[in-house]
Motif scaffolding. Structure first.
Motif, PDB file in Angstrom:
ATOM      1  N   ASN A 144       0.855  -1.184   0.000  1.00 54.81           N
ATOM      2  CA  ASN A 144       0.000   0.000   0.000  1.00 54.81           C
ATOM      3  C   ASN A 144       0.892   1.235   0.000  1.00 54.81           C
ATOM      4  O   ASN A 144       1.499   1.579   1.013  1.00 54.81           O
ATOM      5  CB  ASN A 144      -0.914  -0.027   1.232  1.00 54.81           C
ATOM      6  CG  ASN A 144      -1.952   1.073   1.214  1.00 54.81           C
ATOM      7  OD1 ASN A 144      -1.653   2.221   0.906  1.00 54.81           O
ATOM      8  ND2 ASN A 144      -3.178   0.721   1.567  1.00 54.81           N
ATOM      9  N   GLU A 145       0.978   1.917  -1.130  1.00 54.97           N
ATOM     10  CA  GLU A 145       1.876   3.063  -1.256  1.00 54.97           C
ATOM     11  C   GLU A 145       1.495   4.200  -0.316  1.00 54.97           C
ATOM     12  O   GLU A 145       2.354   4.859   0.269  1.00 54.97           O
ATOM     13  CB  GLU A 145       1.881   3.557  -2.702  1.00 54.97           C
ATOM     14  CG  GLU A 145       2.872   4.685  -2.966  1.00 54.97           C
ATOM     15  CD  GLU A 145       2.926   5.078  -4.422  1.00 54.97           C
ATOM     16  OE1 GLU A 145       3.456   6.173  -4.718  1.00 54.97           O
ATOM     17  OE2 GLU A 145       2.439   4.304  -5.269  1.00 54.97           O
ATOM     18  N   GLU A 146       0.186   4.426  -0.153  1.00 51.06           N
ATOM     19  CA  GLU A 146      -0.266   5.506   0.730  1.00 51.06           C
ATOM     20  C   GLU A 146       0.130   5.214   2.171  1.00 51.06           C
ATOM     21  O   GLU A 146       0.539   6.117   2.912  1.00 51.06           O
ATOM     22  CB  GLU A 146      -1.778   5.690   0.620  1.00 51.06           C
ATOM     23  CG  GLU A 146      -2.298   6.896   1.384  1.00 51.06           C
ATOM     24  CD  GLU A 146      -3.789   7.114   1.209  1.00 51.06           C
ATOM     25  OE1 GLU A 146      -4.290   8.133   1.726  1.00 51.06           O
ATOM     26  OE2 GLU A 146      -4.450   6.266   0.571  1.00 51.06           O
ATOM     27  N   LEU A 147       0.025   3.951   2.565  1.00 49.23           N
ATOM     28  CA  LEU A 147       0.416   3.556   3.918  1.00 49.23           C
ATOM     29  C   LEU A 147       1.920   3.754   4.117  1.00 49.23           C
ATOM     30  O   LEU A 147       2.361   4.266   5.151  1.00 49.23           O
ATOM     31  CB  LEU A 147       0.029   2.097   4.161  1.00 49.23           C
ATOM     32  CG  LEU A 147      -0.124   1.633   5.610  1.00 49.23           C
ATOM     33  CD1 LEU A 147      -1.269   2.345   6.287  1.00 49.23           C
ATOM     34  CD2 LEU A 147      -0.340   0.126   5.656  1.00 49.23           C
ATOM     35  N   ASN A 148       2.706   3.364   3.118  1.00 47.42           N
ATOM     36  CA  ASN A 148       4.154   3.535   3.203  1.00 47.42           C
ATOM     37  C   ASN A 148       4.548   5.001   3.277  1.00 47.42           C
ATOM     38  O   ASN A 148       5.540   5.358   3.924  1.00 47.42           O
ATOM     39  CB  ASN A 148       4.831   2.894   1.989  1.00 47.42           C
ATOM     40  CG  ASN A 148       4.673   1.381   1.963  1.00 47.42           C
ATOM     41  OD1 ASN A 148       4.468   0.761   2.997  1.00 47.42           O
ATOM     42  ND2 ASN A 148       4.740   0.800   0.770  1.00 47.42           N
ATOM     43  N   ASP A 149       3.795   5.863   2.614  1.00 43.28           N
ATOM     44  CA  ASP A 149       4.107   7.290   2.596  1.00 43.28           C
ATOM     45  C   ASP A 149       3.793   7.970   3.921  1.00 43.28           C
ATOM     46  O   ASP A 149       4.377   9.011   4.246  1.00 43.28           O
ATOM     47  CB  ASP A 149       3.322   8.006   1.493  1.00 43.28           C
ATOM     48  CG  ASP A 149       3.844   7.667   0.105  1.00 43.28           C
ATOM     49  OD1 ASP A 149       4.992   7.179   0.015  1.00 43.28           O
ATOM     50  OD2 ASP A 149       3.117   7.878  -0.877  1.00 43.28           O
ATOM     51  N   ASN A 150       2.857   7.402   4.690  1.00 42.93           N
ATOM     52  CA  ASN A 150       2.393   8.073   5.904  1.00 42.93           C
ATOM     53  C   ASN A 150       2.826   7.410   7.201  1.00 42.93           C
ATOM     54  O   ASN A 150       2.654   7.998   8.276  1.00 42.93           O
ATOM     55  CB  ASN A 150       0.863   8.175   5.891  1.00 42.93           C
ATOM     56  CG  ASN A 150       0.368   9.198   4.903  1.00 42.93           C
ATOM     57  OD1 ASN A 150       0.364  10.393   5.171  1.00 42.93           O
ATOM     58  ND2 ASN A 150      -0.037   8.743   3.717  1.00 42.93           N
ATOM     59  N   PHE A 151       3.360   6.198   7.129  1.00 41.47           N
ATOM     60  CA  PHE A 151       3.742   5.482   8.334  1.00 41.47           C
ATOM     61  C   PHE A 151       5.139   4.884   8.208  1.00 41.47           C
ATOM     62  O   PHE A 151       5.537   4.436   7.130  1.00 41.47           O
ATOM     63  CB  PHE A 151       2.775   4.331   8.628  1.00 41.47           C
ATOM     64  CG  PHE A 151       1.420   4.759   9.105  1.00 41.47           C
ATOM     65  CD1 PHE A 151       1.153   4.879  10.465  1.00 41.47           C
ATOM     66  CD2 PHE A 151       0.416   5.042   8.193  1.00 41.47           C
ATOM     67  CE1 PHE A 151      -0.100   5.273  10.904  1.00 41.47           C
ATOM     68  CE2 PHE A 151      -0.845   5.437   8.628  1.00 41.47           C
ATOM     69  CZ  PHE A 151      -1.095   5.554   9.986  1.00 41.47           C
ATOM     70  N   VAL A 152       5.860   4.863   9.318  1.00 38.55           N
ATOM     71  CA  VAL A 152       7.059   4.040   9.453  1.00 38.55           C
ATOM     72  C   VAL A 152       6.618   2.788  10.191  1.00 38.55           C
ATOM     73  O   VAL A 152       6.132   2.862  11.325  1.00 38.55           O
ATOM     74  CB  VAL A 152       8.175   4.764  10.231  1.00 38.55           C
ATOM     75  CG1 VAL A 152       9.345   3.815  10.484  1.00 38.55           C
ATOM     76  CG2 VAL A 152       8.649   5.998   9.481  1.00 38.55           C
ATOM     77  N   ILE A 153       6.754   1.636   9.559  1.00 30.99           N
ATOM     78  CA  ILE A 153       6.234   0.384  10.109  1.00 30.99           C
ATOM     79  C   ILE A 153       7.384  -0.459  10.632  1.00 30.99           C
ATOM     80  O   ILE A 153       8.367  -0.706   9.923  1.00 30.99           O
ATOM     81  CB  ILE A 153       5.447  -0.386   9.035  1.00 30.99           C
ATOM     82  CG1 ILE A 153       4.323   0.511   8.469  1.00 30.99           C
ATOM     83  CG2 ILE A 153       4.873  -1.676   9.611  1.00 30.99           C
ATOM     84  CD1 ILE A 153       3.630  -0.077   7.258  1.00 30.99           C
ATOM     85  N   LYS A 154       7.271  -0.900  11.887  1.00 30.21           N
ATOM     86  CA  LYS A 154       8.310  -1.708  12.519  1.00 30.21           C
ATOM     87  C   LYS A 154       7.719  -3.041  12.962  1.00 30.21           C
ATOM     88  O   LYS A 154       6.633  -3.097  13.514  1.00 30.21           O
ATOM     89  CB  LYS A 154       8.892  -0.971  13.725  1.00 30.21           C
ATOM     90  CG  LYS A 154       9.549   0.357  13.382  1.00 30.21           C
ATOM     91  CD  LYS A 154      10.049   1.075  14.621  1.00 30.21           C
ATOM     92  CE  LYS A 154      10.664   2.415  14.293  1.00 30.21           C
ATOM     93  NZ  LYS A 154      11.114   3.135  15.512  1.00 30.21           N
ATOM     94  N   GLY A 155       8.483  -4.105  12.748  1.00 34.16           N
ATOM     95  CA  GLY A 155       8.038  -5.446  13.095  1.00 34.16           C
ATOM     96  C   GLY A 155       8.490  -6.399  12.008  1.00 34.16           C
ATOM     97  O   GLY A 155       9.077  -5.989  11.005  1.00 34.16           O
ATOM     98  N   THR A 156       8.227  -7.680  12.172  1.00 34.76           N
ATOM     99  CA  THR A 156       8.587  -8.633  11.124  1.00 34.76           C
ATOM    100  C   THR A 156       7.592  -8.508   9.979  1.00 34.76           C
ATOM    101  O   THR A 156       6.406  -8.219  10.188  1.00 34.76           O
ATOM    102  CB  THR A 156       8.581 -10.070  11.657  1.00 34.76           C
ATOM    103  OG1 THR A 156       7.242 -10.435  12.031  1.00 34.76           O
ATOM    104  CG2 THR A 156       9.489 -10.213  12.868  1.00 34.76           C
TER     105      THR A 156
END
Length: 223
Positions: A144-156
């Motif tokens: 999800n490009e929009e999600l990647n643009d708005n969030f830094v996601i940490k975890g496996t």
């Protein structure tokens, strides 16, 4: 654009106010010592001390007034007792709570919105950090490009993939308030680095957390 509420919390304003009053007092004393003033520097210091106390009290009342207005305009109810959270609301049969905490002496008060995850026996942590500037980089990539643009996601990546559905992605993107959404097998929380939330922001966060918690339970029951 940076969210100014991250930098204008009561504690930080009180520190800035105190520093300003301290500098004013130091200047008065220095001028009195260097050239002599036509008035007593002691009297000025006493006046500034009174002004300092009044300013601190005013900033505290401002924060309390804002919090009360938010609560009154929201559907959350206040909780009473030494071991309870500040606010609570039932969303789709699930309790969502709100509490506040000071992270450190120089930190302003944070707001934590939380709902418990039931019947999931798994130890994992996934974080979705919302960037108020909309220019997030790094973290686990998703489709999800929009999600990647708005969030830094940490975890496996495996855990992220299991949690993320179109509904969860939509719930995360409904957050317009900067903060960190932490997902574990015990709870889903959203920590905001200030308390100056609007009622609409609080309601949106609560609804989103319930969607995410339901997905975690679904994954846990099918694992």
């Amino acid at each position: 654009m940076a969210e100014r509420r991250q930098y204008t919390g009561t504690q930080r304003l009180q520190i800035a106010w105190s520093v300003g009053i301290g500098v004013a007092m130091a200047l008065i004393v220095a001028l009195d010592f260097a050239i002599g003033l036509p008035f007593s520097s002691l009297v000025v210091a006493l006046v500034l001390t009174v002004v300092w106390f009044v300013g601190l009290g005013g900033l505290g009342l401002r924060e309390r007034s804002q919090w009360n207005n938010m609560v009154e305009q929201s559907s959350f109810t206040r909780q009473i007792g030494p071991h309870t959270t500040d606010l609570e609301k039932i969303v789709q049969g699930r309790s969502v709570t709100v509490s506040t905490a000071v992270q450190g002496v120089l930190s302003q008060t944070h707001t934590e919105v939380k709902t418990v995850v039931n019947d999931v026996d798994a130890s994992f942590t996934v974080e979705f950090e919302r960037d108020s500037g909309g220019e997030s980089e790094g973290g686990v990539p998703t489709g999800n490009e929009e999600l990647n643009d708005n969030f830094v996601i940490k975890g496996t990546s495996g855990n992220v993939d299991r949690i993320l559905t179109p509904e969860v992605a939509s719930a995360l993107l409904s957050f317009e308030t900067p903060g960190i959404c932490t997902v574990t097998g015990d709870a889903v929380t959203y920590e905001v680095p200030f308390t100056a939330l609007t009622a609409d922001e609080l309601e949106t966060i609560a609804e989103a957390l319930v969607v995410i918690a339901a997905r975690v339970e679904e994954v846990g029951q099918t694992a």
